[in-house]
Design a protein around this motif. Structure first.
Motif, PDB file in Angstrom:
ATOM      1  N   MET A 281       0.829  -1.206   0.000  1.00  0.00           N
ATOM      2  CA  MET A 281       0.000   0.000   0.000  1.00  0.00           C
ATOM      3  C   MET A 281       0.862   1.254   0.000  1.00  0.00           C
ATOM      4  O   MET A 281       0.575   2.234  -0.703  1.00  0.00           O
ATOM      5  CB  MET A 281      -0.921  -0.007   1.217  1.00  0.00           C
ATOM      6  N   PHE A 282       1.956   1.238   0.786  1.00  0.00           N
ATOM      7  CA  PHE A 282       2.850   2.401   0.831  1.00  0.00           C
ATOM      8  C   PHE A 282       3.519   2.614  -0.525  1.00  0.00           C
ATOM      9  O   PHE A 282       3.589   3.743  -1.021  1.00  0.00           O
ATOM     10  CB  PHE A 282       3.912   2.185   1.910  1.00  0.00           C
TER      11      PHE A 282
ATOM     12  N   LEU B 213       2.429   1.658  -3.477  1.00  0.00           N
ATOM     13  CA  LEU B 213       1.423   2.103  -4.435  1.00  0.00           C
ATOM     14  C   LEU B 213       1.105   3.585  -4.251  1.00  0.00           C
ATOM     15  O   LEU B 213       0.980   4.342  -5.230  1.00  0.00           O
ATOM     16  CB  LEU B 213       0.154   1.267  -4.272  1.00  0.00           C
ATOM     17  N   THR B 214       0.981   4.016  -2.990  1.00  0.00           N
ATOM     18  CA  THR B 214       0.696   5.426  -2.710  1.00  0.00           C
ATOM     19  C   THR B 214       1.824   6.320  -3.210  1.00  0.00           C
ATOM     20  O   THR B 214       1.584   7.374  -3.817  1.00  0.00           O
ATOM     21  CB  THR B 214       0.495   5.639  -1.200  1.00  0.00           C
ATOM     22  N   MET B 215       3.082   5.927  -2.949  1.00  0.00           N
ATOM     23  CA  MET B 215       4.213   6.715  -3.415  1.00  0.00           C
ATOM     24  C   MET B 215       4.257   6.770  -4.932  1.00  0.00           C
ATOM     25  O   MET B 215       4.559   7.815  -5.528  1.00  0.00           O
ATOM     26  CB  MET B 215       5.515   6.122  -2.871  1.00  0.00           C
ATOM     27  N   TRP B 216       3.955   5.647  -5.597  1.00  0.00           N
ATOM     28  CA  TRP B 216       3.976   5.612  -7.053  1.00  0.00           C
ATOM     29  C   TRP B 216       2.921   6.553  -7.640  1.00  0.00           C
ATOM     30  O   TRP B 216       3.192   7.313  -8.571  1.00  0.00           O
ATOM     31  CB  TRP B 216       3.740   4.185  -7.544  1.00  0.00           C
ATOM     32  N   VAL B 217       1.712   6.525  -7.065  1.00  0.00           N
ATOM     33  CA  VAL B 217       0.649   7.404  -7.548  1.00  0.00           C
ATOM     34  C   VAL B 217       1.034   8.867  -7.350  1.00  0.00           C
ATOM     35  O   VAL B 217       0.816   9.713  -8.232  1.00  0.00           O
ATOM     36  CB  VAL B 217      -0.677   7.094  -6.826  1.00  0.00           C
ATOM     37  N   MET B 218       1.641   9.196  -6.198  1.00  0.00           N
ATOM     38  CA  MET B 218       2.027  10.576  -5.927  1.00  0.00           C
ATOM     39  C   MET B 218       3.113  11.045  -6.897  1.00  0.00           C
ATOM     40  O   MET B 218       3.074  12.165  -7.410  1.00  0.00           O
ATOM     41  CB  MET B 218       2.535  10.708  -4.487  1.00  0.00           C
TER      42      MET B 218
ATOM     43  N   GLN C 261       3.571  10.169  -9.884  1.00  0.00           N
ATOM     44  CA  GLN C 261       3.040  10.399 -11.219  1.00  0.00           C
ATOM     45  C   GLN C 261       2.500  11.811 -11.385  1.00  0.00           C
ATOM     46  O   GLN C 261       2.339  12.293 -12.510  1.00  0.00           O
ATOM     47  CB  GLN C 261       1.928   9.387 -11.533  1.00  0.00           C
ATOM     48  N   THR C 262       2.208  12.479 -10.278  1.00  0.00           N
ATOM     49  CA  THR C 262       1.659  13.835 -10.341  1.00  0.00           C
ATOM     50  C   THR C 262       2.743  14.902 -10.297  1.00  0.00           C
ATOM     51  O   THR C 262       2.431  16.088 -10.399  1.00  0.00           O
ATOM     52  CB  THR C 262       0.686  14.075  -9.172  1.00  0.00           C
TER      53      THR C 262
END
Length: 278
Positions: A55-56, A58-63, A65-66
């Motif tokens: 989960m951590f 995935l959250t870092m990866w999504v962030m 990307q922005t």
């Protein structure tokens, strides 16, 4: 004769030793649990912490990307850069008759100006003065030339002591880099001194001008050869001001850049002190 055990029918149970707490050979327990129990606990925590790590990640990866690797996402101070001087200290005290007292200042300036040498700046572009150098469509940005010879007597090319041996030192002033900054108007540096006698100053380039062609700045990664424009201020200190502490303030004027915020003493301005002794 009968014993108490014979009368009650109870058997005496041996007390467990401290070794049994670690490993009990009768039950096969290690620290109070069997091997299967320990295995189940290990699998539970492996799955639990593996899920948290996933989960951590995935959250870092999504962030990520922005984010833009060249431009900060939040730039709340884009229009108001700070001013700094190039010196080893904000207190410039030295004896003009003793080179050891100003050697550190001279060495610092010479080291800093290496990136402004003609051999380095000759690789950059000869830009059109008075115009912004927009390069929004380019991946790798080009930089405009700023040769140290532009600083004239404060370049260190003729006078290797930058005026210190005469008691009239050169101070280099520059603005902090701000990505995307395009100041309106005609920015220039203006310095004033709090002294008993009016202190004359010479500016290089002329009138302390900061040309628009050095804006905007696109970031360290894409604008690798960029160097900030400088303004050299030569302090024409006379014998009447020797052994006196002179407070000097430099501000960026002539544009929309702020220089009077009392909460930030370096926003669009910088203060320092000079004292020449003999």
């Amino acid at each position: 004769m009968s014993t108490p055990e014979d009368k009650t029918g109870e058997e005496k149970v041996p007390r467990p030793s401290w070794r049994d707490v670690i490993y009990n050979p009768r039950t096969g327990e290690f620290v109070g649990r069997t091997a299967s129990s320990w295995g189940l606990i290990f699998l539970f925590y492996l799955a639990f912490y593996g899920f948290l790590a996933g989960m951590f990640a995935l959250t870092m990866w999504v962030m990520l990307q922005t984010l833009d690797e060249n431009t900060p996402r939040y730039r709340d101070r884009i229009a108001n850069p700070g001013l700094v001087i190039r010196s080893t200290s904000m207190d410039i005290f030295f004896n003009r008759s003793d080179p050891l007292t100003y050697r550190a200042y001279v060495q610092h300036l010479e080291s800093f100006l290496q990136q402004y040498n003609n051999s380095v700046q000759g690789k950059n572009e000869q830009c059109v003065t008075g115009q912004y150098f927009d390069q929004d469509e380019e991946v790798l940005k080009k930089a405009c030339q700023f040769r140290r010879s532009t600083l004239n007597p404060c370049s260190g090319e003729g006078d290797r002591t930058f005026g210190y041996f005469k008691g009239q030192p050169c101070i280099l002033v520059k603005m902090n880099r701000v990505i995307g900054l395009k100041p309106r108007g005609e920015p220039y540096i203006n310095c004033t001194a709090k002294a008993g006698n009016p202190l004359k100053m010479h500016y290089y380039p002329s009138e302390g001008r900061i040309d628009k062609m050095y804006f905007p700045y696109y970031g360290k990664k894409s604008h690798q050869s960029y160097v900030q424009p400088l303004v050299a201020v030569k302090l024409l200190i006379t014998k009447e001001d020797y052994n006196k502490e002179i407070s000097i303030e430099c501000r960026v004027e002539g544009s929309n850049l702020q220089n009077n915020d009392e909460r930030d003493k370096f926003q669009g301005r910088v203060n320092f002190r000079v004292k020449v002794m003999e």
